[in-house]
Scaffold this active site. Sequence first.
Site, PDB file in Angstrom:
ATOM      1  CD  GLN A 113      -3.233   0.411   0.366  1.00 40.72           C
ATOM      2  OE1 GLN A 113      -3.621  -0.735   0.524  1.00 40.72           O
ATOM      3  NE2 GLN A 113      -3.805   1.227  -0.500  1.00 40.72           N
ATOM      4  CE  LYS A 128      -5.402  -3.717   2.745  1.00 43.53           C
ATOM      5  NZ  LYS A 128      -5.548  -3.164   1.378  1.00 43.53           N
ATOM      6  N   GLY A 167     -12.249  -0.048   2.913  1.00 43.13           N
ATOM      7  CA  GLY A 167     -12.597  -1.460   2.763  1.00 43.13           C
ATOM      8  C   GLY A 167     -11.505  -2.270   2.081  1.00 43.13           C
ATOM      9  CG  ASP A 168      -8.455  -5.439   1.183  1.00 38.65           C
ATOM     10  OD1 ASP A 168      -7.876  -4.824   0.289  1.00 38.65           O
ATOM     11  OD2 ASP A 168      -8.270  -6.667   1.366  1.00 38.65           O
ATOM     12  CB  THR A 212     -10.687  -1.129  -7.064  1.00 38.04           C
ATOM     13  OG1 THR A 212     -10.768  -0.393  -5.848  1.00 38.04           O
ATOM     14  CG2 THR A 212      -9.385  -1.897  -7.109  1.00 38.04           C
ATOM     15  CG  ASN A 244     -15.583  -3.071  -4.671  1.00 39.63           C
ATOM     16  OD1 ASN A 244     -14.489  -2.635  -5.028  1.00 39.63           O
ATOM     17  ND2 ASN A 244     -16.677  -2.320  -4.700  1.00 39.63           N
TER      18      ASN A 244
HETATM   19  P1  NDP Z   1     -14.459  -8.731  -1.795  1.00 39.25           P
HETATM   20  O1  NDP Z   1     -14.566  -9.227  -0.409  1.00 39.25           O
HETATM   21  O2  NDP Z   1     -15.498  -7.827  -2.332  1.00 39.25           O
HETATM   22  O3  NDP Z   1     -14.355  -9.975  -2.804  1.00 39.25           O
HETATM   23  C1  NDP Z   1     -13.359 -10.912  -2.693  1.00 39.25           C
HETATM   24  C2  NDP Z   1     -13.538 -11.974  -3.751  1.00 39.25           C
HETATM   25  O4  NDP Z   1     -12.380 -12.798  -3.797  1.00 39.25           O
HETATM   26  C3  NDP Z   1     -14.705 -12.905  -3.466  1.00 39.25           C
HETATM   27  O5  NDP Z   1     -15.223 -13.363  -4.687  1.00 39.25           O
HETATM   28  C4  NDP Z   1     -14.044 -14.024  -2.679  1.00 39.25           C
HETATM   29  O6  NDP Z   1     -14.745 -15.258  -2.733  1.00 39.25           O
HETATM   30  C5  NDP Z   1     -12.723 -14.132  -3.400  1.00 39.25           C
HETATM   31  N1  NDP Z   1     -11.680 -14.622  -2.480  1.00 39.25           N
HETATM   32  C6  NDP Z   1     -11.322 -14.069  -1.297  1.00 39.25           C
HETATM   33  N2  NDP Z   1     -10.324 -14.761  -0.736  1.00 39.25           N
HETATM   34  C7  NDP Z   1     -10.056 -15.758  -1.583  1.00 39.25           C
HETATM   35  C8  NDP Z   1      -9.122 -16.798  -1.564  1.00 39.25           C
HETATM   36  N3  NDP Z   1      -8.253 -16.959  -0.541  1.00 39.25           N
HETATM   37  N4  NDP Z   1      -9.103 -17.637  -2.639  1.00 39.25           N
HETATM   38  C9  NDP Z   1      -9.981 -17.475  -3.670  1.00 39.25           C
HETATM   39  N5  NDP Z   1     -10.892 -16.500  -3.726  1.00 39.25           N
HETATM   40  C10 NDP Z   1     -10.918 -15.655  -2.706  1.00 39.25           C
HETATM   41  O7  NDP Z   1     -13.012  -8.071  -1.900  1.00 39.25           O
HETATM   42  P2  NDP Z   1     -12.468  -7.011  -2.966  1.00 39.25           P
HETATM   43  O8  NDP Z   1     -13.068  -7.255  -4.292  1.00 39.25           O
HETATM   44  O9  NDP Z   1     -12.568  -5.684  -2.347  1.00 39.25           O
HETATM   45  O10 NDP Z   1     -10.906  -7.387  -2.995  1.00 39.25           O
HETATM   46  C11 NDP Z   1     -10.362  -8.305  -3.936  1.00 39.25           C
HETATM   47  C12 NDP Z   1      -8.867  -8.072  -4.058  1.00 39.25           C
HETATM   48  O11 NDP Z   1      -8.629  -6.734  -4.516  1.00 39.25           O
HETATM   49  C13 NDP Z   1      -8.062  -8.196  -2.766  1.00 39.25           C
HETATM   50  O12 NDP Z   1      -6.775  -8.682  -3.084  1.00 39.25           O
HETATM   51  C14 NDP Z   1      -7.955  -6.757  -2.285  1.00 39.25           C
HETATM   52  O13 NDP Z   1      -6.848  -6.581  -1.446  1.00 39.25           O
HETATM   53  C15 NDP Z   1      -7.773  -6.054  -3.615  1.00 39.25           C
HETATM   54  N6  NDP Z   1      -8.096  -4.624  -3.653  1.00 39.25           N
HETATM   55  C16 NDP Z   1      -9.292  -4.142  -3.218  1.00 39.25           C
HETATM   56  C17 NDP Z   1      -9.582  -2.788  -3.317  1.00 39.25           C
HETATM   57  C18 NDP Z   1     -10.901  -2.221  -2.943  1.00 39.25           C
HETATM   58  O14 NDP Z   1     -11.075  -1.010  -3.122  1.00 39.25           O
HETATM   59  N7  NDP Z   1     -11.851  -2.988  -2.454  1.00 39.25           N
HETATM   60  C19 NDP Z   1      -8.577  -1.848  -3.822  1.00 39.25           C
HETATM   61  C20 NDP Z   1      -7.374  -2.468  -4.324  1.00 39.25           C
HETATM   62  C21 NDP Z   1      -7.163  -3.807  -4.210  1.00 39.25           C
HETATM   63  P3  NDP Z   1     -15.650 -15.722  -1.487  1.00 39.25           P
HETATM   64  O15 NDP Z   1     -16.850 -14.843  -1.521  1.00 39.25           O
HETATM   65  O16 NDP Z   1     -15.934 -17.168  -1.748  1.00 39.25           O
HETATM   66  O17 NDP Z   1     -14.806 -15.518  -0.257  1.00 39.25           O
HETATM   67  O1  2IT Z   2      -5.765  -2.423  -1.424  1.00 39.86           O
HETATM   68  C1  2IT Z   2      -6.274  -1.290  -1.522  1.00 39.86           C
HETATM   69  O2  2IT Z   2      -5.750  -0.385  -2.169  1.00 39.86           O
HETATM   70  C2  2IT Z   2      -7.573  -1.066  -0.868  1.00 39.86           C
HETATM   71  N1  2IT Z   2      -8.127  -1.997  -0.280  1.00 39.86           N
HETATM   72  C3  2IT Z   2      -8.194   0.301  -0.877  1.00 39.86           C
HETATM   73  C4  2IT Z   2      -7.662   1.135   0.248  1.00 39.86           C
HETATM   74  C5  2IT Z   2      -8.307   2.487   0.444  1.00 39.86           C
HETATM   75  O3  2IT Z   2      -7.877   3.148   1.388  1.00 39.86           O
HETATM   76  O4  2IT Z   2      -9.199   2.875  -0.310  1.00 39.86           O
END
Ligand code: NDP
Ligand code: 2IT
Length: 449
Positions: A113, A128, A167-168, A212, A244
């Site tokens: 991050q 984080k 969020g994450d 994102t 997301n």
């Molecule tokens: P969500 O909780 O909205 O969705 C996560 C998704 O990934 C779900 O479909 C989940 O499936 C799946 N998942 C989670 N863990 C695992 C695993 N160990 N193996 C396989 N599938 C998995 O999270 P986000 O979409 O927010 O985040 C997804 C990724 O993007 C993460 O790496 C996060 O750090 C990154 N990210 C998020 C940002 C944001 O703004 N939200 C910004 C930048 C990066 P299930 O429902 O079955 O658990």
């Molecule tokens: O991994 C990431 O960049 C996030 N989960 C978003 C972090 C944020 O502060 O919006």
Amino acid sequence: MFENEYLNRVYADVERRDANEPEFLQAVREVFDSLELVVDRHPEWEKAGLLERFVEPERVMEFRVPWVDDQGVTRVNRGYRVQYNSAIGPYKGGLRFHPSVNLSIMKFLGFEQTLKNSLTTLPMGGGKGGSDFDPKGKSDAEIMRFCQSFMTELYRHIGQFTDTPAGDIGVGAREIGYLFGQYKRIVNRFDGGVLTGKGLSFGGSLARTQATGYGLCYFSAEALKHLKNDSYAGKTVVVSGSGNVAQYAAEKCSRLGGKVVAMSDSQGYIYDPNGIDLVKLFDIKQKRRARISVYADEVPGSEYHAGCRNIWGVKCDIAHPCASQNEMDAGDAQKLVDNGCMAVFEGANMPLTPGAIDIVKANGLLYSPGKASNAGGVATSGLEMSQNSIRMSWSFDEVDEKLHGIMRSIYKACYDASVECGKPGDLMVGANVAGFLKVAEAMMAQGVV
Ligand code: NDP
Ligand code: 2IT
């Protein structure tokens, strides 16, 4: 291991001190590999102990989160906040609620991050946090009680000039709402800038939900255009995950002319040769909070396959891993190569193992690391903080346009740094070097702190 002695020495120390933190070591090693190309030019770094300081988070909080479930049983989870680096701004970064959360994962995410936030061009340091709490199967009331208990400890560590969580995985609008409510109640202040990803009725930014995924596609479109004179038009796309990031990546790349044929959750994946029906997917995921297998039950012609990793066997031109760390290994990457894939752009944080990255790069696929291509989320969080500070809100199009501009400039910074390092088009080297140089400059200017 590294050609440079300073990198070797610092890495050996991290390996010894943090031997039980594989994800953290993996993230540090990848960045050090890239820094090999610039560290010789900066002998002053060693004298100032810059890398030794950079691999040590400024502060780590670990705390008890007790809460009572719907049956009246007391449960205890572990909460974390890693305030990784504040050289260029207050700590900023998401909260993850997932049973796999541990210190190694928190530290790797805080480390990534810090570099990502540096690339956004906005003044944000890196942090984080999260918990090993598993939101799956919990009632709304349980989620609320957990969030309230989590914030009852976290509140003393955060603030708009200190640290701003968001969020994450497992933390979306519902959780941020409960966290914000409890924060406000404890401090008796409407301090909008303390959390981002807030609801639109209480200081959230339009387009943060989409940011994102949209940002990932803006970045990827820029890379496709600049490096291959190509675009999403007519491309078959696989997006792993269905949360997301995955949802809005799928939406944007479809709008840009791609066809998304497969998406997943942690248990399996769906394949729809006609292109995933996103209205249906959003209904299943956002309204019903159901498993992705429901899609195949309801959409004729689509299939569900158990085992999320098998998604990488689906033939595609572009792959967007948007689920979690190390979700694609060397074998999975080889399948993409064998099927003629041309590009892997990361939406998740560190979704490719080092072996997978090697295969993707060795076979000439375009590749971007998450710290560059998924930076649109945190960048738009930065825009949310700006709006909170000026007590105004911008329209969706204004925010989206700013996001687009930021993703273009991140791409340019990565590309320019790759050229500077003698590796034109290596966006991993470019992201690591460009992200680090700004943090390094700020740390050097601020003395040994
Ligand atoms: P969500 O909780 O909205 O969705 C996560 C998704 O990934 C779900 O479909 C989940 O499936 C799946 N998942 C989670 N863990 C695992 C695993 N160990 N193996 C396989 N599938 C998995 O999270 P986000 O979409 O927010 O985040 C997804 C990724 O993007 C993460 O790496 C996060 O750090 C990154 N990210 C998020 C940002 C944001 O703004 N939200 C910004 C930048 C990066 P299930 O429902 O079955 O658990
Ligand atoms: O991994 C990431 O960049 C996030 N989960 C978003 C972090 C944020 O502060 O919006």
